[in-house]
Design an enzyme around this catalytic site. Sequence first.
Site, short mmCIF file in Angstrom:
data_model
loop_
_atom_site.label_atom_id
_atom_site.label_comp_id
_atom_site.label_asym_id
_atom_site.label_seq_id
_atom_site.Cartn_x
_atom_site.Cartn_y
_atom_site.Cartn_z
N ARG A 47 0.83 -1.22 0.00
CA ARG A 47 0.00 0.00 0.00
C ARG A 47 0.86 1.27 0.00
O ARG A 47 0.49 2.27 -0.61
CB ARG A 47 -0.93 0.02 1.22
CG ARG A 47 -2.16 -0.83 1.03
CD ARG A 47 -3.11 -0.71 2.21
NE ARG A 47 -4.33 -1.47 1.96
CZ ARG A 47 -5.26 -1.71 2.88
NH1 ARG A 47 -5.12 -1.24 4.09
NH2 ARG A 47 -6.33 -2.39 2.56
N LYS A 208 -17.99 -18.50 2.72
CA LYS A 208 -19.40 -18.42 3.10
C LYS A 208 -20.22 -17.52 2.17
O LYS A 208 -19.73 -16.48 1.74
CB LYS A 208 -19.50 -17.83 4.51
CG LYS A 208 -18.88 -18.72 5.56
CD LYS A 208 -19.03 -18.06 6.90
CE LYS A 208 -18.61 -19.01 8.02
NZ LYS A 208 -18.74 -18.37 9.32
N GLY A 365 -9.40 -8.71 0.40
CA GLY A 365 -8.73 -9.59 1.37
C GLY A 365 -7.89 -10.72 0.81
O GLY A 365 -6.84 -10.50 0.21
N GLY A 388 -12.15 -4.49 2.32
CA GLY A 388 -13.56 -4.20 2.57
C GLY A 388 -14.17 -3.23 1.57
O GLY A 388 -15.32 -3.39 1.16
C1 3PG Z 1 -8.44 -1.87 5.39
O1 3PG Z 1 -7.34 -2.26 5.75
O2 3PG Z 1 -9.31 -2.62 4.91
C2 3PG Z 1 -8.72 -0.40 5.47
O3 3PG Z 1 -7.57 0.29 5.84
C3 3PG Z 1 -9.86 -0.11 6.39
O4 3PG Z 1 -9.55 -0.48 7.71
P1 3PG Z 1 -10.74 -0.72 8.73
O5 3PG Z 1 -11.44 -1.96 8.28
O6 3PG Z 1 -10.13 -0.84 10.09
O7 3PG Z 1 -11.67 0.48 8.64
MG MG Z 2 -10.74 -3.99 6.66
#
Ligand code: 3PG
Ligand code: MG
Length: 407
Positions: A47, A208, A365, A388
Amino acid sequence: MTARHGETPTMTDFNTIDDLSVAGKTVLVRADLNVPAKDGVVTDATRIERLAPTLKELAAKGARVVIMSHFGRPKNGPDAKNSLRQVLAPLSAAVGQEVAFADDCIGDVAKTAISAAPFGGMILLENTRFHAGEEKNDPELARQMAELGDLYVNDAFSAAHRAHCSTEGVAKHLPSAAGRLMQAELEALGKALEKPERPVLAVVGGAKISTKLDLLGNMVRKVDRLALGGGMANTFLFAQGVDVGASLCEKDMADQARAIMATAKDAGCDILLPKDFVVAKEFKAGAENRTVAADGIGADEMALDVGPATIAYLADQIASVKTVVWNGPLGAFEIAPFDAGTNAVAQKVAAQTKTGALLSVAGGGDTVAALAHAGAEADFTYVSAAGGAFLEWLEGKDLPGVAALKK
Ligand code: 3PG
Ligand code: MG
């Protein structure tokens, strides 16, 4: 502010760095420096490296670059474990210049550090989540952040699903633009889902369906074909009356699976389920295994990967589409040999992309880890840095950090 996915604006609806005059200005940049670290040492700088071009460009254009980010999920104010200080060395290395540090992201501490820095210089502010108001999008905290700069650049697509001060609130106070990484993410995702070349194939895996119901519901309306793998495919097979043995399966989700299949049918989306599986009695690397047809799983066996017939079938599909959107592994890719299906299908997407026949976008992820493991990541058209936020995009949700940048 409430644009739904179907009407998600294209990049022309956003300012980019090209639209800002940054020389001699103090530019607040929302970065996502929430990187993996262990014992104070960053273990994956991806990142940071992806963010570096935006920071370097702004500095080269004569801006004083003030970088803000969250790190971790601190709930009780400052603590060393979540300090952004641990990111300072890799950040300085990535941008090729010394980055200064301020122990707070607002107030006199921040102001003093900022005014000490020259134009062309960079200052990293301490974790925005050390202030309780950050996650509440507290207007007063947003105002205090905004008063540190003249302009706001958001380069944190991966945190854009959060309506926090640093991702959303600040944009209300300052002229705003998308940074280069945010721009690249929005352009790639736009090409994949907003105005894609068809046919579009979505490959969705993972354990899931309960965590991906919204995603699946949206995808079947947007794509022409949806290939399912991983544990969630078992739930769909079960919902069609197939005995999946001891496989991961959410039996209580059968109705939801059937509803998604019905929506897909109405929308003209073909759901592609595995034709065969590699099954084992134990979930461990090197477990004794065999290949069976999708309806041939023994009572004490678990489907841990898709089999060769499925790989061949998906390879044909990939050869006949123009766009692929990928989220989630097709099997237990962490344990060999059950990574074979994910590897082979990812490599097929990579190869087709390389020939120019395909535009391929992946994210979320586990997906990046699975594609990297397959050695396929570099050849995808675009692999999102987001977890996310990428999933919420696939769900068709409005991302507050993106909406706030609309012209
Ligand atoms: C992540 O790593 O998915 C983002 O930086 C968001 O982090 P968070 O889920 O803690 O808001
Ligand atoms: Mg996250």
